[in-house]
Enzyme design. Sequence first.
Site, short mmCIF file in Angstrom:
data_model
loop_
_atom_site.label_atom_id
_atom_site.label_comp_id
_atom_site.label_asym_id
_atom_site.label_seq_id
_atom_site.Cartn_x
_atom_site.Cartn_y
_atom_site.Cartn_z
N HIS A 172 29.34 66.50 62.59
CA HIS A 172 30.36 66.19 62.56
C HIS A 172 31.29 65.24 63.28
O HIS A 172 31.83 65.89 63.96
CB HIS A 172 31.71 67.59 62.00
CG HIS A 172 32.68 66.66 60.96
ND1 HIS A 172 33.86 67.51 62.18
CD2 HIS A 172 33.61 66.11 60.32
CE1 HIS A 172 34.63 66.44 61.31
NE2 HIS A 172 35.19 66.05 60.30
N SER A 173 31.58 63.99 62.81
CA SER A 173 32.76 63.02 63.54
C SER A 173 31.99 63.03 64.79
O SER A 173 30.88 62.80 64.60
CB SER A 173 33.87 63.99 63.96
OG SER A 173 34.60 63.25 65.00
#
Length: 934
Positions: A172-173
């Site tokens: 994520h990210s």
Amino acid sequence: MVSLAKAWTVTFYGVLALMVALGMWDVFFGYEENKCSMSYMFEYPEYQKINLPHKLTKQYPTYELYLYGEGSYAQENKNLMLTGIPVLFLPGNAGSYKQVRSLGSIALRKAEDIDFKYHFDFFSINFNEELVALYGGSLKKQTKFVHECIKIILKLYEGQEFAPKSVAIVGHSMGGLVARALLTIKNFKPELVNLLVTQATPHTAPVMSLDSYLTDFYRTVNNYWILNSQDIKLITLSVAGGFRDYQVRSGLASLTRLSHETKTLSVLTSAIPRTWASTDHLSIVWCKQLQLATIRAFFDLIDDDTKQITMKPKKKMAVLNHHFVKNPAKLFEETPNIIADLTGTSKWVPVKVTKWTFMAFNESYAMYFAFPLSNHRKTYSHMYCRNSMLDTHSWIYGCINSVSMCTQGVDLSWKSELLPTMKTFMLKLHDYPKLSHLVVYVPSTNGNKFVLDCEFFQIELRTVQLPVTHLFSFGLTSRQIQLNSNGLFYTIPLLNFGQIYQAFKIDIKSKCTSTKVEKDNVFRLHIPWSHEDIMTTSRAPTSTEIPLRLHVAQPENDSHVAVLHMFTSSDCRYEVTVRTSFLQILGQVIRFHGGALPAYVMSSILLTYGGQLQSLISTGHCLDYTIMLDREAKPYKVDPFVIIMKFMLGYNWFKQIWDNFFLPELDAIFLNTQSMCFPLVSLILFLFGTSIAYWGGILSSLSVRLLSSLWLTFNRPSEIPKDPRLITTRLSFLIILLLLIGWTTCGALAILLIYLYYVFKIIKLYSSLTTLKNNPDMIPNISENNTNNSIGRREKNNGSQQNTNSNVHPSDVLPITAVIDNAEDNFKMHLTIVNLVIWIVLLSMPSLVYWLKNLSLILYRGVFAILRDFSDEYRNVHNGNAVHLYLWIFTYHRGLWNITPAIGIILDLFLIHVNICHFFLFQLLEFLEILTLS
């Protein structure tokens, strides 16, 4: 005239500031509502910490590895006898390792549905919630730790019958970027990772390049992927959140320019089948629709022979396209059975009309509706069918050389497409010359109600071109088309639309012959050069508004056209209107170029400061900040330099010189590579930056004046302070102190302290100036050098030939007007410098936030460890081992704090003092306890 010019200036900068505010509003609030459902756990989630080797723990004391589990499943895995398929979750900037719960819980429920024939073990890394998007110094450390964790995870499966040799990674990210960086490690084996899924990861460039560590990390990773694109075999899926994610714009998540198209897939959540919703930066990890699609893909990727994720690249891409691009409303099959058996007791019904509708309800037996194609090929080019039953069974077939019915048919359901309220099928008749009939299968409904529609049509009659309006029409003009035929499907090419700075609104109005029953309509905005489709549903008759803007600009070598597909009702008429959305254009400018605004703001302030210096030299007076900014901050003083540097950086020798001086890459260069730079962007950004500098200066001046008023209530100065430019002993000591603070703690902290001290000095200066104006009898305290310069400047302005360097005794006092003018000039100059320094402070704040966050965590962990160790030592005291406590106090490991030696020594001395006091306190309590017992 003066007041009129001032009013014009205020109005001009006010309009510019309003445009900036509107653009920011569109970025932060101008998006659709959150359509994601929350994913919930059926049992209490548990995170089992994996014991790491002592050497690794010592090297990475703040990082941890966890295994996710729920209920009985978590209890079964306490001994770490794992038999599943390992998946590693990497959180992003300030992300928590607990964000793995949505994926882990849904995967566990899916495994239960198939009686644990296959199941996944979800691991997650605790990166201590580091702010790696603000400071890139920890990214390399995180990458190396992930490499070690992968090897540890695979060791947990050693000795199992189907032991995995690789892991799948969900990042994520910034976690997705760390996963891609694994390939750049010298001794990393690429076969350790079999699949990479990234969620809202800025791949192409950082959201804001705040430090050299971050920029260098991106350059290293992306250069490696570009240079080795042919050799990298890792299949990567990049999922972006769309316009709701204002933290990471979706264009940054595209992998198109970084890797080979056969090994990567970049999609938006709004285009993913069964998701069809934009997600913000956090909801992308818990959006139920998206996580369901991800888990379905994971289970379809399992190889039946190895009981692990398949190693076949073609199957991986086929599964990802099935679940994330075009879903035919059927379960995935690696080798689907194309030939279907159509025998049985089902009833055959021939259909010879060109438009057909069948409403099924409580049908007791199945039926085959056969459409002969030979007679329609001469008149029509396409056949279109749709079905409101959203099951996963085959429903449409083709018969070869059949008269009225066939025992075997070609299963064409794999060419259908799932939409929010229907599944559709489009057949180009000339592509299948051997098909004699098209057969639509209607199963027995058993109480279910659904509708089937089919029609033959000529594609040219259902295609209506709609050129978009001009960019500078500002929404005052529009273009409109009427769809008066009774068709079920329309294609509307949107001509001249392909740039990111374009933004429009499409309004679709429907009028139906019958208003009693609402008809389901689906409108899909299809962008052929990137998977960023937007799906909109409505129920006619109604009016539907669709925003029209892009995340990725159309490549220069791409000739495709953006298309609006309309899946409509046959008894309705439609009116489609497109007009320019000025608000969304401003939003696009801020979304794509807002990171460059601070540079333009500071350039305007520097031009203002230069003008004030020139004015002070030539006239002896310094003009106000706002007046000088309006006079000096002109685009032609900045834009030519940007254009020249952009041109020169095209030459390798100049680029080499540029890099040797460690100068950052021009934003215009990156924007050109992403097809995001247009001719007026620099001018617009300069105007926006100047307006921010203008109103920022006014706000800064008002703040200083207000704080000065508050200061006067507590302290009434009796003299003008000395010129702060003089190097005094106090100032020298302050400089050394700030240098020590910057060296031992954080440079951003020293910058903030400098700014606060500087503002305090200016507040005192203005307080004295205010007092002097109200009390002319106050004796000004001015240095000799400053007195001489002031007298010389005034005499020069009056045309006097008197020698300005003549000696003036320090006790001589200037005329009160000269003193006031001199103080006002100083105040104006310092106010401009404050406006400049505040932007330096703001740009350095991310580093300060990162340092303070780590410091608080270190202090928390340190105090917790001290209390724990002290409780152990206190038990030793009760056991008679008091000497051991003294040894512990004076040999306590300062490395626990992991801050700086200077602060560490101070903290150690403090701890020694506290611990000795606690020791004697405990001895006193023990003595009192003995007395009480006696």
